[in-house]
Write a protein that holds these residues in place. Structure first.
Motif, PDB file in Angstrom:
ATOM      1  N   VAL A   1     -21.109 -60.033   3.403  1.00  0.00           N
ATOM      2  CA  VAL A   1     -20.616 -59.165   2.335  1.00  0.00           C
ATOM      3  C   VAL A   1     -19.149 -58.829   2.553  1.00  0.00           C
ATOM      4  CG1 VAL A   1     -20.870 -56.881   1.281  1.00  0.00           C
ATOM      5  CG2 VAL A   1     -22.905 -58.200   1.886  1.00  0.00           C
ATOM      6  N   ALA A   2     -18.782 -58.512   3.808  1.00  0.00           N
ATOM      7  CA  ALA A   2     -17.413 -58.109   4.101  1.00  0.00           C
ATOM      8  C   ALA A   2     -16.423 -59.239   3.830  1.00  0.00           C
ATOM      9  CB  ALA A   2     -17.308 -57.646   5.551  1.00  0.00           C
ATOM     10  N   VAL A   3     -16.759 -60.443   4.277  1.00  0.00           N
ATOM     11  CA  VAL A   3     -15.855 -61.580   4.044  1.00  0.00           C
ATOM     12  C   VAL A   3     -15.715 -61.863   2.552  1.00  0.00           C
ATOM     13  CG1 VAL A   3     -15.577 -64.068   4.380  1.00  0.00           C
ATOM     14  CG2 VAL A   3     -16.260 -62.626   6.302  1.00  0.00           C
ATOM     15  N   LYS A   4     -16.818 -61.767   1.836  1.00  0.00           N
ATOM     16  CA  LYS A   4     -16.766 -61.997   0.387  1.00  0.00           C
ATOM     17  C   LYS A   4     -15.883 -60.956  -0.295  1.00  0.00           C
ATOM     18  CE  LYS A   4     -17.978 -63.941  -3.481  1.00  0.00           C
ATOM     19  NZ  LYS A   4     -17.499 -65.300  -3.818  1.00  0.00           N
ATOM     20  N   LEU A   5     -16.027 -59.684   0.094  1.00  0.00           N
ATOM     21  CA  LEU A   5     -15.227 -58.624  -0.520  1.00  0.00           C
ATOM     22  C   LEU A   5     -13.744 -58.745  -0.168  1.00  0.00           C
ATOM     23  CD1 LEU A   5     -17.574 -55.519  -0.037  1.00  0.00           C
ATOM     24  CD2 LEU A   5     -17.194 -56.855  -2.112  1.00  0.00           C
ATOM     25  N   LEU A   6     -13.442 -59.311   0.987  1.00  0.00           N
ATOM     26  CA  LEU A   6     -12.042 -59.509   1.364  1.00  0.00           C
ATOM     27  C   LEU A   6     -11.423 -60.701   0.638  1.00  0.00           C
ATOM     28  CD1 LEU A   6     -12.213 -58.800   5.205  1.00  0.00           C
ATOM     29  CD2 LEU A   6     -10.874 -57.512   3.545  1.00  0.00           C
ATOM     30  N   THR A   7     -12.167 -61.789   0.570  1.00  0.00           N
ATOM     31  CA  THR A   7     -11.610 -62.996  -0.045  1.00  0.00           C
ATOM     32  C   THR A   7     -11.503 -62.879  -1.559  1.00  0.00           C
ATOM     33  OG1 THR A   7     -13.839 -63.976  -0.055  1.00  0.00           O
ATOM     34  CG2 THR A   7     -12.400 -64.511   1.805  1.00  0.00           C
ATOM     35  N   VAL A   8     -12.384 -62.107  -2.183  1.00  0.00           N
ATOM     36  CA  VAL A   8     -12.354 -62.002  -3.637  1.00  0.00           C
ATOM     37  C   VAL A   8     -11.105 -61.277  -4.120  1.00  0.00           C
ATOM     38  CG1 VAL A   8     -13.579 -59.799  -3.931  1.00  0.00           C
ATOM     39  CG2 VAL A   8     -13.866 -61.615  -5.632  1.00  0.00           C
ATOM     40  N   VAL A   9     -10.482 -60.474  -3.242  1.00  0.00           N
ATOM     41  CA  VAL A   9      -9.231 -59.780  -3.599  1.00  0.00           C
ATOM     42  C   VAL A   9      -8.068 -60.313  -2.763  1.00  0.00           C
ATOM     43  CG1 VAL A   9     -10.305 -57.673  -4.461  1.00  0.00           C
ATOM     44  CG2 VAL A   9      -9.862 -57.914  -2.015  1.00  0.00           C
ATOM     45  N   ASP A  10      -8.187 -61.568  -2.316  1.00  0.00           N
ATOM     46  CA  ASP A  10      -7.118 -62.254  -1.589  1.00  0.00           C
ATOM     47  C   ASP A  10      -6.724 -61.484  -0.328  1.00  0.00           C
ATOM     48  OD1 ASP A  10      -5.328 -64.272  -1.076  1.00  0.00           O
ATOM     49  OD2 ASP A  10      -3.726 -63.389  -2.287  1.00  0.00           O
ATOM     50  N   TRP A  11      -7.706 -61.124   0.467  1.00  0.00           N
ATOM     51  CA  TRP A  11      -7.544 -60.463   1.765  1.00  0.00           C
ATOM     52  C   TRP A  11      -6.838 -59.113   1.661  1.00  0.00           C
ATOM     53  CZ3 TRP A  11     -10.223 -61.932   5.919  1.00  0.00           C
ATOM     54  CH2 TRP A  11     -10.767 -63.217   5.881  1.00  0.00           C
ATOM     55  N   SER A  12      -6.955 -58.484   0.529  1.00  0.00           N
ATOM     56  CA  SER A  12      -6.588 -57.075   0.433  1.00  0.00           C
ATOM     57  C   SER A  12      -7.774 -56.256   0.958  1.00  0.00           C
ATOM     58  CB  SER A  12      -6.288 -56.704  -1.016  1.00  0.00           C
ATOM     59  OG  SER A  12      -5.925 -55.357  -1.128  1.00  0.00           O
ATOM     60  N   THR A  13      -7.501 -55.168   1.661  1.00  0.00           N
ATOM     61  CA  THR A  13      -8.570 -54.459   2.371  1.00  0.00           C
ATOM     62  C   THR A  13      -9.228 -53.349   1.568  1.00  0.00           C
ATOM     63  OG1 THR A  13      -7.039 -52.861   3.357  1.00  0.00           O
ATOM     64  CG2 THR A  13      -7.400 -54.916   4.555  1.00  0.00           C
ATOM     65  N   TRP A  14      -8.680 -53.016   0.404  1.00  0.00           N
ATOM     66  CA  TRP A  14      -9.140 -51.819  -0.296  1.00  0.00           C
ATOM     67  C   TRP A  14     -10.598 -51.907  -0.722  1.00  0.00           C
ATOM     68  CZ3 TRP A  14     -11.102 -51.985  -5.199  1.00  0.00           C
ATOM     69  CH2 TRP A  14     -10.801 -53.113  -5.967  1.00  0.00           C
ATOM     70  N   LEU A  15     -11.080 -53.079  -1.132  1.00  0.00           N
ATOM     71  CA  LEU A  15     -12.434 -53.184  -1.659  1.00  0.00           C
ATOM     72  C   LEU A  15     -13.475 -53.023  -0.553  1.00  0.00           C
ATOM     73  CD1 LEU A  15     -14.256 -53.645  -4.055  1.00  0.00           C
ATOM     74  CD2 LEU A  15     -13.997 -56.122  -3.738  1.00  0.00           C
ATOM     75  N   GLU A  16     -13.314 -53.763   0.538  1.00  0.00           N
ATOM     76  CA  GLU A  16     -14.288 -53.691   1.624  1.00  0.00           C
ATOM     77  C   GLU A  16     -14.338 -52.300   2.251  1.00  0.00           C
ATOM     78  OE1 GLU A  16     -16.817 -53.714   4.650  1.00  0.00           O
ATOM     79  OE2 GLU A  16     -16.763 -55.114   2.954  1.00  0.00           O
ATOM     80  N   PHE A  17     -13.185 -51.726   2.525  1.00  0.00           N
ATOM     81  CA  PHE A  17     -13.204 -50.445   3.220  1.00  0.00           C
ATOM     82  C   PHE A  17     -13.409 -49.272   2.264  1.00  0.00           C
ATOM     83  CE2 PHE A  17     -11.216 -53.283   6.277  1.00  0.00           C
ATOM     84  CZ  PHE A  17     -12.026 -53.034   7.363  1.00  0.00           C
ATOM     85  N   PHE A  18     -13.313 -49.523   0.966  1.00  0.00           N
ATOM     86  CA  PHE A  18     -13.794 -48.534   0.006  1.00  0.00           C
ATOM     87  C   PHE A  18     -15.319 -48.451   0.096  1.00  0.00           C
ATOM     88  CE2 PHE A  18     -15.696 -47.672  -4.148  1.00  0.00           C
ATOM     89  CZ  PHE A  18     -15.209 -46.399  -4.380  1.00  0.00           C
ATOM     90  N   VAL A  19     -15.981 -49.607   0.256  1.00  0.00           N
ATOM     91  CA  VAL A  19     -17.435 -49.617   0.425  1.00  0.00           C
ATOM     92  C   VAL A  19     -17.815 -48.858   1.699  1.00  0.00           C
ATOM     93  CG1 VAL A  19     -19.448 -51.089   0.854  1.00  0.00           C
ATOM     94  CG2 VAL A  19     -17.755 -51.751  -0.865  1.00  0.00           C
ATOM     95  N   CYS A  20     -17.089 -49.130   2.807  1.00  0.00           N
ATOM     96  CA  CYS A  20     -17.366 -48.408   4.055  1.00  0.00           C
ATOM     97  C   CYS A  20     -17.146 -46.907   3.887  1.00  0.00           C
ATOM     98  CB  CYS A  20     -16.466 -48.944   5.172  1.00  0.00           C
ATOM     99  SG  CYS A  20     -16.896 -50.595   5.764  1.00  0.00           S
ATOM    100  N   SER A  21     -16.061 -46.539   3.217  1.00  0.00           N
ATOM    101  CA  SER A  21     -15.773 -45.125   2.993  1.00  0.00           C
ATOM    102  C   SER A  21     -16.858 -44.470   2.152  1.00  0.00           C
ATOM    103  CB  SER A  21     -14.414 -44.955   2.311  1.00  0.00           C
ATOM    104  OG  SER A  21     -13.373 -45.513   3.086  1.00  0.00           O
TER     105      SER A  21
END
Length: 323
Positions: free
Chosen positions: A236-256
């Motif tokens: 899930v994390a790799v998919k969320l990072l690659t879908v926004v071109d390795w921007s971190t906001w999407l993955e770590f928004f999920v963590c937050s």
């Protein structure tokens, strides 16, 4: 682990016809360690001193604070099965899940993320995780001392607050277009502090909440729950990072969001995260097994297990001295 990995990555040899190199040496090392633990368990562990769950089977149970045998509430004929603290068990599992999701992300996604965003080499990645290992070790040792002075529920809330802060520091947007290295390191370190605190304290709280049941079975279920994020979290994390071109906001928004939701749930149901004997006392006093109606006072003001034991001892002494 990363320190051992540095040495294993330099192996390139052949043992009895088997090629051992940087690609398979970690797996061979873990296989040898697992076989060693299996043999050690087989020869030295018999479990005869484990009395977990015997009260539920009609055996001798520990006495509660008022001198009444807890096993009296778990009779073989099933007439009076004790109520289970369902909410306390569920909240403990949610907290455990959230911490393990964050841990799975940290141990798998940080490496490619640092390589893509900062062009770090493998040596720099290894040094990062060596430092993280020392942080985790120091935190685990500190937890042992802190739990003597700080209430478990406060420690649990603190771990969620630190995990939430770490996840927020790892967000690039809307704060900046590219995640600064200092925020990356600070967020990563905070996450490394949150995990050992949350994991160790949550296991202790979970064991207290369960009461006179087969705790081995429930601990197995607890770790099965933690295996879910470790299995799906990296994908899930790799998919969320690659879908926004390795921007971190999407993955770590999920963590937050996970940490924030767990923090709110823990704060709301904090009076269910008590030792089982205190749970039975509250049922007898208030006639309900869940206390999530009114918002409880600050966890710093909630009676700690030590305070509750002191109150029970005072009540017992008063009964003994009264005519």
């Amino acid at each position: 682990g990363p320190t051992i990995g540095v040495f294993l990555s330099r192996i390139d040899t052949t043992v009895m016809g088997l090629e051992v190199n940087a690609n398979n040496s970690p797996g061979l090392f873990m296989t040898a360690a697992t076989v060693f633990m299996l043999l050690q368990t087989y020869f030295f562990f018999d479990g005869t001193d484990d009395r977990t769950g015997r009260a539920a089977d009609g055996g001798d149970g520990a006495e509660d604070g008022d001198g009444e045998d807890a096993a009296d509430k778990v009779r073989p004929d099933g007439r009076r099965a004790p109520p289970m603290n369902v909410m306390g068990v569920a909240v403990s599992m949610v907290i455990f899940y959230v911490h393990y999701y964050s841990f799975a992300v940290q141990e798998t996604v940080i490496t490619p993320m640092a390589m893509v965003i900062y062009d770090w080499e493998q040596v720099e990645i290894n040094l990062l995780f060596v430092g993280a290992g020392f942080i985790s070790l120091a935190t685990s040792l500190a937890v042992r001392e802190l739990t003597r002075h700080v209430d478990d529920t406060t420690m649990l809330l603190s771990s969620l607050v630190v995990g939430l802060a770490g996840s927020l520091f790892l967000l690039d947007s809307p704060f900046s277009e590219r995640l600064p290295a200092w925020r990356f390191l600070l967020g990563f370190c905070l996450s490394q502090v949150a995990f050992p605190v949350g994991r160790n304290v949550c296991l202790g709280v979970f064991g207290n909440v369960l009461g006179p049941v087969n705790q081995g079975r429930w601990m197995g279920l607890m770790f099965a729950v933690s295996a879910i994020p470790r299995a799906i979290g990296p994908f899930v994390a790799v998919k969320l990072l690659t879908v926004v071109d390795w921007s971190t906001w999407l993955e770590f928004f999920v963590c937050s969001a996970l940490f924030g939701s767990a923090l709110i749930a823990t704060r709301y149901f904090i009076r269910d995260l008590v030792p089982y004997e205190d749970y039975l006392e509250d049922i007898a006093r208030e006639g309900s097994g869940s206390f999530h109606g009114p918002m409880p006072p600050s966890p710093l003001l909630v009676r700690s297990p030590m305070q509750r034991r002191t109150e029970r001892q005072g009540s017992r002494a008063q009964r003994e001295t009264s005519p």
